[in-house]
Design a protein around this motif. Structure first.
Motif, PDB file in Angstrom:
ATOM      1  N   GLN A   5       0.554  -1.208   0.017  1.00  0.00           N
ATOM      2  CA  GLN A   5      -0.115   0.238  -0.170  1.00  0.00           C
ATOM      3  C   GLN A   5       0.857   1.339   0.171  1.00  0.00           C
ATOM      4  O   GLN A   5       1.560   1.696   1.002  1.00  0.00           O
ATOM      5  CB  GLN A   5      -1.015  -0.056   1.395  1.00  0.00           C
ATOM      6  CG  GLN A   5      -1.944  -1.151   1.792  1.00  0.00           C
ATOM      7  CD  GLN A   5      -2.940  -0.893   2.080  1.00  0.00           C
ATOM      8  OE1 GLN A   5      -2.930   0.213   3.070  1.00  0.00           O
ATOM      9  NE2 GLN A   5      -4.394  -1.579   2.758  1.00  0.00           N
ATOM     10  N   VAL A   7       0.479   5.848   0.093  1.00  0.00           N
ATOM     11  CA  VAL A   7      -0.579   6.996   0.396  1.00  0.00           C
ATOM     12  C   VAL A   7      -0.414   7.806  -0.784  1.00  0.00           C
ATOM     13  O   VAL A   7       0.694   8.471  -0.297  1.00  0.00           O
ATOM     14  CB  VAL A   7      -0.433   7.243   1.726  1.00  0.00           C
ATOM     15  CG1 VAL A   7      -1.741   8.440   2.472  1.00  0.00           C
ATOM     16  CG2 VAL A   7      -1.531   6.181   2.453  1.00  0.00           C
ATOM     17  N   ASN A   9      -0.677  11.929  -1.137  1.00  0.00           N
ATOM     18  CA  ASN A   9      -1.472  12.954  -0.556  1.00  0.00           C
ATOM     19  C   ASN A   9      -3.031  14.447  -2.242  1.00  0.00           C
ATOM     20  O   ASN A   9      -3.670  14.805  -0.755  1.00  0.00           O
ATOM     21  CB  ASN A   9      -0.493  13.779  -0.127  1.00  0.00           C
ATOM     22  CG  ASN A   9       0.296  12.960   1.563  1.00  0.00           C
ATOM     23  OD1 ASN A   9      -0.410  12.790   2.001  1.00  0.00           O
ATOM     24  ND2 ASN A   9       1.650  13.367   0.951  1.00  0.00           N
ATOM     25  N   THR A  14      -0.861  10.833  -7.157  1.00  0.00           N
ATOM     26  CA  THR A  14      -1.755   9.984  -7.838  1.00  0.00           C
ATOM     27  C   THR A  14      -0.879   9.352  -9.140  1.00  0.00           C
ATOM     28  O   THR A  14       0.017   8.209  -9.377  1.00  0.00           O
ATOM     29  CB  THR A  14      -2.853  10.111  -7.347  1.00  0.00           C
ATOM     30  OG1 THR A  14      -3.660  10.735  -6.258  1.00  0.00           O
ATOM     31  CG2 THR A  14      -3.670   8.613  -8.011  1.00  0.00           C
ATOM     32  N   ASN A 124      -8.330   3.595  -2.590  1.00  0.00           N
ATOM     33  CA  ASN A 124      -9.459   3.922  -1.755  1.00  0.00           C
ATOM     34  C   ASN A 124      -9.462   5.714  -1.690  1.00  0.00           C
ATOM     35  O   ASN A 124      -8.330   5.821  -1.429  1.00  0.00           O
ATOM     36  CB  ASN A 124      -9.883   3.497  -0.659  1.00  0.00           C
ATOM     37  CG  ASN A 124      -9.592   1.783  -1.128  1.00  0.00           C
ATOM     38  OD1 ASN A 124     -10.764   1.629  -1.437  1.00  0.00           O
ATOM     39  ND2 ASN A 124      -8.554   0.947  -1.012  1.00  0.00           N
ATOM     40  N   TYR A 125     -10.342   6.443  -0.917  1.00  0.00           N
ATOM     41  CA  TYR A 125     -10.447   7.782  -0.336  1.00  0.00           C
ATOM     42  C   TYR A 125      -9.472   7.827   0.472  1.00  0.00           C
ATOM     43  O   TYR A 125     -10.369   6.620   1.505  1.00  0.00           O
ATOM     44  CB  TYR A 125     -12.001   8.178  -0.651  1.00  0.00           C
ATOM     45  CG  TYR A 125     -12.669   8.574  -1.538  1.00  0.00           C
ATOM     46  CD1 TYR A 125     -12.409   9.582  -2.563  1.00  0.00           C
ATOM     47  CD2 TYR A 125     -13.906   7.482  -2.266  1.00  0.00           C
ATOM     48  CE1 TYR A 125     -12.243  10.166  -3.906  1.00  0.00           C
ATOM     49  CE2 TYR A 125     -14.217   8.293  -3.253  1.00  0.00           C
ATOM     50  CZ  TYR A 125     -13.477   9.145  -4.076  1.00  0.00           C
ATOM     51  OH  TYR A 125     -14.272   9.845  -5.336  1.00  0.00           O
ATOM     52  N   ASP A 126      -9.320   8.840   1.032  1.00  0.00           N
ATOM     53  CA  ASP A 126      -8.609   8.815   2.620  1.00  0.00           C
ATOM     54  C   ASP A 126      -9.494  10.389   3.147  1.00  0.00           C
ATOM     55  O   ASP A 126     -10.189  10.726   1.979  1.00  0.00           O
ATOM     56  CB  ASP A 126      -7.389   8.514   2.995  1.00  0.00           C
ATOM     57  CG  ASP A 126      -6.711   7.386   2.758  1.00  0.00           C
ATOM     58  OD1 ASP A 126      -7.580   6.378   2.672  1.00  0.00           O
ATOM     59  OD2 ASP A 126      -5.419   7.055   1.840  1.00  0.00           O
ATOM     60  N   GLU A 127      -8.978  10.289   3.777  1.00  0.00           N
ATOM     61  CA  GLU A 127      -9.578  11.831   4.059  1.00  0.00           C
ATOM     62  C   GLU A 127      -8.737  13.026   3.411  1.00  0.00           C
ATOM     63  O   GLU A 127      -8.083  12.971   2.578  1.00  0.00           O
ATOM     64  CB  GLU A 127      -9.014  12.726   5.575  1.00  0.00           C
ATOM     65  CG  GLU A 127      -9.626  11.752   6.612  1.00  0.00           C
ATOM     66  CD  GLU A 127      -9.041  12.574   7.904  1.00  0.00           C
ATOM     67  OE1 GLU A 127      -8.219  13.747   8.077  1.00  0.00           O
ATOM     68  OE2 GLU A 127      -9.164  11.711   8.855  1.00  0.00           O
ATOM     69  N   SER A 130      -6.479  12.658  -0.201  1.00  0.00           N
ATOM     70  CA  SER A 130      -5.327  11.460  -0.228  1.00  0.00           C
ATOM     71  C   SER A 130      -5.913  10.189  -0.556  1.00  0.00           C
ATOM     72  O   SER A 130      -7.149  10.121  -0.684  1.00  0.00           O
ATOM     73  CB  SER A 130      -5.031  11.750   1.380  1.00  0.00           C
ATOM     74  OG  SER A 130      -5.742  11.196   2.234  1.00  0.00           O
ATOM     75  N   ARG A 131      -5.030   9.829  -1.142  1.00  0.00           N
ATOM     76  CA  ARG A 131      -5.741   7.907  -1.441  1.00  0.00           C
ATOM     77  C   ARG A 131      -4.881   6.931  -1.424  1.00  0.00           C
ATOM     78  O   ARG A 131      -3.613   7.263  -1.136  1.00  0.00           O
ATOM     79  CB  ARG A 131      -5.461   8.250  -2.940  1.00  0.00           C
ATOM     80  CG  ARG A 131      -6.294   8.424  -3.573  1.00  0.00           C
ATOM     81  CD  ARG A 131      -8.438   8.912  -3.052  1.00  0.00           C
ATOM     82  NE  ARG A 131      -8.474  10.113  -4.197  1.00  0.00           N
ATOM     83  CZ  ARG A 131     -10.084  11.232  -3.983  1.00  0.00           C
ATOM     84  NH1 ARG A 131      -9.396  11.261  -2.278  1.00  0.00           N
ATOM     85  NH2 ARG A 131     -10.031  11.391  -4.110  1.00  0.00           N
ATOM     86  N   THR A 132      -5.745   6.395  -0.379  1.00  0.00           N
ATOM     87  CA  THR A 132      -4.510   4.416  -0.270  1.00  0.00           C
ATOM     88  C   THR A 132      -4.617   4.109  -1.954  1.00  0.00           C
ATOM     89  O   THR A 132      -5.567   3.634  -2.645  1.00  0.00           O
ATOM     90  CB  THR A 132      -4.833   3.992   0.865  1.00  0.00           C
ATOM     91  OG1 THR A 132      -5.207   5.043   2.071  1.00  0.00           O
ATOM     92  CG2 THR A 132      -4.410   2.585   1.375  1.00  0.00           C
ATOM     93  N   GLU A 134      -3.699  -0.141  -2.817  1.00  0.00           N
ATOM     94  CA  GLU A 134      -3.188  -1.211  -2.818  1.00  0.00           C
ATOM     95  C   GLU A 134      -2.779  -1.714  -4.322  1.00  0.00           C
ATOM     96  O   GLU A 134      -3.303  -1.863  -4.766  1.00  0.00           O
ATOM     97  CB  GLU A 134      -3.705  -1.822  -2.178  1.00  0.00           C
ATOM     98  CG  GLU A 134      -3.989  -3.287  -1.487  1.00  0.00           C
ATOM     99  CD  GLU A 134      -4.327  -4.195  -0.660  1.00  0.00           C
ATOM    100  OE1 GLU A 134      -4.627  -4.043   0.374  1.00  0.00           O
ATOM    101  OE2 GLU A 134      -5.292  -4.807  -1.479  1.00  0.00           O
TER     102      GLU A 134
END
Length: 151
Positions: A5, A7, A9, A14, A124-127, A130-132, A134
């Protein structure tokens, strides 16, 4: 089979991750991209395209299913969301067995057509922005790709 994974920002990071991944790919590689609408699948693919030397503007092939781009290696960008519950085979084998890079958004809808050897990417969405992201591999080739991405 390995997983990793990372992350990012923002959208730029990305895209840069996609660009870095492009330098590690080989002819015939297949990538699957999963994630909610707006998660960054097309942004990631734009970075990948840049890393492959694609000069044209890359956008989602939602209504055309497949868009082809010329670069260092051809890029076949597929959005198969509209094929959910469809029996239609639009010649996936020809793309997957070519010397290009195939990127398949919403790949779960054509699972039966996908080659066993592929790199699965889930965004996947984070706050905030940012994205995680995988990465999970199905082969030793993609294990090496993931290992290179880590460094």
């Amino acid at each position: 089979m390995s997983k990793h994974q990372l992350v990012t920002n923002n959208a730029n990071e990305t895209a840069l991750l996609g660009e870095k991944l492009a330098s590690l790919l080989e002819p015939g590689d297949v990538l699957t991209l999963e994630g909610d609408l707006g998660a960054g699948k097309t942004t990631f693919t734009k970075g990948l395209a840049k890393g492959l030397g694609v000069k044209r503007t890359v956008n989602s092939p939602t209504f055309t299913i497949v868009k082809e781009y010329e670069g260092r290696l051809p890029l076949y960008h597929m959005d198969v969301y509209r094929l959910e519950n469809s029996e239609e085979d639009i010649g996936f084998d020809e793309y997957f067995n070519s010397h290009g890079i195939s990127v398949v958004e919403w790949a779960k809808f054509i699972e039966e057509y996908l080659p066993e050897e592929r790199l699965n990417i889930n965004i996947n969405y984070d706050e905030g922005d940012s994205r995680t992201i995988e990465f999970s591999s199905t082969s030793s080739h993609f294990d090496s790709v993931i290992s290179e991405l880590r460094s």
